[in-house]
Design a protein around this motif. Sequence first.
Motif, short mmCIF file in Angstrom:
data_model
loop_
_atom_site.label_atom_id
_atom_site.label_comp_id
_atom_site.label_asym_id
_atom_site.label_seq_id
_atom_site.Cartn_x
_atom_site.Cartn_y
_atom_site.Cartn_z
N VAL A 29 -4.08 -0.97 5.73
CA VAL A 29 -4.54 0.41 5.90
C VAL A 29 -6.03 0.37 6.21
O VAL A 29 -6.79 -0.33 5.51
N ARG A 30 -6.43 1.11 7.28
CA ARG A 30 -7.84 1.20 7.61
C ARG A 30 -8.43 2.37 6.81
O ARG A 30 -8.00 3.51 6.90
N THR A 35 0.80 -1.22 0.00
CA THR A 35 0.00 0.00 0.00
C THR A 35 0.83 1.26 0.00
O THR A 35 0.31 2.35 0.27
N SER A 36 2.13 1.16 -0.30
CA SER A 36 2.97 2.35 -0.20
C SER A 36 2.66 3.37 -1.28
O SER A 36 2.69 4.58 -1.04
N THR A 39 -7.83 7.70 5.92
CA THR A 39 -7.05 6.47 6.00
C THR A 39 -6.18 6.50 7.23
O THR A 39 -5.79 7.57 7.73
N GLU A 40 -5.82 5.29 7.71
CA GLU A 40 -4.95 5.14 8.88
C GLU A 40 -4.13 3.88 8.70
O GLU A 40 -4.67 2.79 8.46
N GLN A 41 -2.80 4.00 8.78
CA GLN A 41 -1.90 2.86 8.65
C GLN A 41 -1.92 2.05 9.94
O GLN A 41 -1.57 2.55 11.02
N LYS A 52 2.33 -2.89 8.39
CA LYS A 52 3.17 -2.71 7.22
C LYS A 52 2.41 -2.96 5.93
O LYS A 52 2.70 -2.35 4.89
N THR A 53 1.41 -3.86 5.97
CA THR A 53 0.68 -4.22 4.75
C THR A 53 -0.83 -4.03 4.94
O THR A 53 -1.62 -4.71 4.29
#
Length: 717
Positions: free
Chosen positions: A99-100, A56-57, A91-93, A96-97
């Motif tokens: 995202v909310r 998701t980067s 969004t909220e991380q 590492k893989t």
Amino acid sequence: MANVRDMFLSHVFISRQVICVILFLSLTHTQNTVVFQPSHLTATRPTVTALLLGHTSDISLNVRSVSPSNTTGHIGSPSCTSDLTEWVLTTEQVGKTAVRVQLRLERNLRLCGDNETDTDCCPKPLCVLETLQVSACVGGTPQASLLIQAKIHALLVPANAGYDNKTVIPNQVYQPMGSCPCDLTSRACDVRCCCDKDCSIEELKLFGPHCLHGPFGGQASPAPGYLCSAQSSENSPDWFPFLCVNSPPENNPYLGLFYQGNKITSKPGPSFQSPVLSAPLPVTAYIQGSPIFSFNEKYFTIPQKVLGQCVNSAPVAFLKNFKVECVTVLRSCPTGFPFQTRPTDLSITVKNGQGGDVVVDVIDEVAIDMSQFISSTDATSDEGLVCENVTLALDYKFYWKGNGITNITVTHIVGAINLNTSVALTTRYSAVFLNGELMGEPNSGNPGYQVGRPVIAGTLDTLDNNTGSVQRTSINVWKPVSDGLCSTAEMKPVLFGENSTSGCLLPVSRQNLTQCDLLREAVASLQAALITATYVAKSGNPDPLTMTDWVNISYVTLNSSTTMEDTTSSCHGVPSHQHIHVWSLITGMVEGIPQRDIRVLQISYSLSHWALDCGGGDVSPCMDPLETKLFPITSSVTFTDVPINTGPPETRFQVNFTEYDCNRNDMCWPELTFPITKYYTGEPYSQSLAKGLILVFFFITASILGTPWRQIRQAWT
């Protein structure tokens, strides 16, 4: 066998290598792709949350509103273009893989009114019905998509509810009670709870006359009359500024009823501080004990006794009967109120408590017999000054219905007084409240009897339709006054819970003792005049039309089998003593106060032997048939509580073994272990334990540094 085993191991090794290669390729492919979890959602609330998993980067998110095709019915392919919608994407991380992803609807879900022009509301109950598509893109190419079917209804809130979701709770230390304790259901009208803000006017009309009374109905007691802030400076009595009490309104008997807090101490100040008093507030409906107001918003006053002294201007309380007598020494003809009253002073307009007015009707009477008003004079000759039209009595009758007054009449009795030097004048003032033609009688409890209130009795009165109604009366005992003779003695009502014995003296001559039957009848009639009732009320607020609220008064039959031998100077079997025995029972608790009801009221008589005693040198009663001697006639009352627990009696061990019971024994041996145990309650346990440890420390220090320890060290060395 060895070759077979080697071939098997080689095949296993090759299979493991193939599986590892496949897992590596799958993991590499997963890390390079993204996916929504879940990929389809149905939203019924203004907030939606999902997870975006994978690499998701470099991902960008886009939201647009879509609709199914008219021909195929399917949603189009994902797109990396965004539309202008009412949804806010955040969004909220969370790893590492991962995202909310959260979508929040930015609009008011309140249902619009009938004639409301505000666009920030929902015109229909189904407020939102749309389909959203969230696309995850990398460099303008969609990688994954999330479909959201939003179906949100408008919020239905009461008309009088606020928009702020915070409830403001006042400091309960300064609240005498809850603002509306009977309001038990939020955003709903509670039946018979007239202080409930959720009740509409139409709902209040259904149970308006049956509202809950008292503290639990939200009706706090008014300020006591002795407070300086309770009366207006224009209508207060002449004694009020010197005897009123300055106390904060938080000090009232209901403080702490719904909150266990600290007491409020009054602020120190001058004893004769003159507070700023507000004018009395006009009333809309009278309740029992509230003051009656005149048309000009002033108290309606009648001369009364306050703290044993007669006050010319004292407010009249609704449904409070009184009858007082005031003695005044006149040395000249009076000129002011209340001895000289004009028709305009009495015929005034009074507020009826229903939004209207009532005019007092005056009935003038002239007293012919002045002996009941003039108790003593220094000179009664006609040569002195004559005072005309002196007010001798004011008898008010208030006719009431519901919470209002329907009519007021006053009987104004005047007379002429011959004044030479001085006259002691006794004036009468009274007020009675009549419901129709019946006098409003105060209750003695609600519902149980209160200690010190009169015992309610009555007689049965059969109405025209054969339905019985109990007319109230009282049960009395003797109240001797002045010389103590029965001819001048008065009667006082029996007060609940108070035992008493009283009596009067009856003069009896030698001629009376020769007619014993007439003497016994005369004494019996005097005793019977104390109690004319046949029923006694069980509770302190009985219903006169409900016979189950009353109990028959029982009488103990006199023992007539004993032969009475009367002589010429003595009589046997004279019912000289009347005893009233009342049995009461605790039937329940209201706000922690036990409610007592009367179960049985029994009346018995004790017979005496009356004879002339001519000893001691006084032989005149035995020689002169008309010479009298005083004999006592007594009456007494006793109250007995019926125990509630009627279980088996306690054993000898239960009765006597109180050595270690701190509640039943004056000496509590466990308290000797203070402060280790908690039996000592004189101070908090933490303080007592700290003080005890300090004493132990001092004891050990004194032992180490004292003489015994020094001697032990010397002996050891």
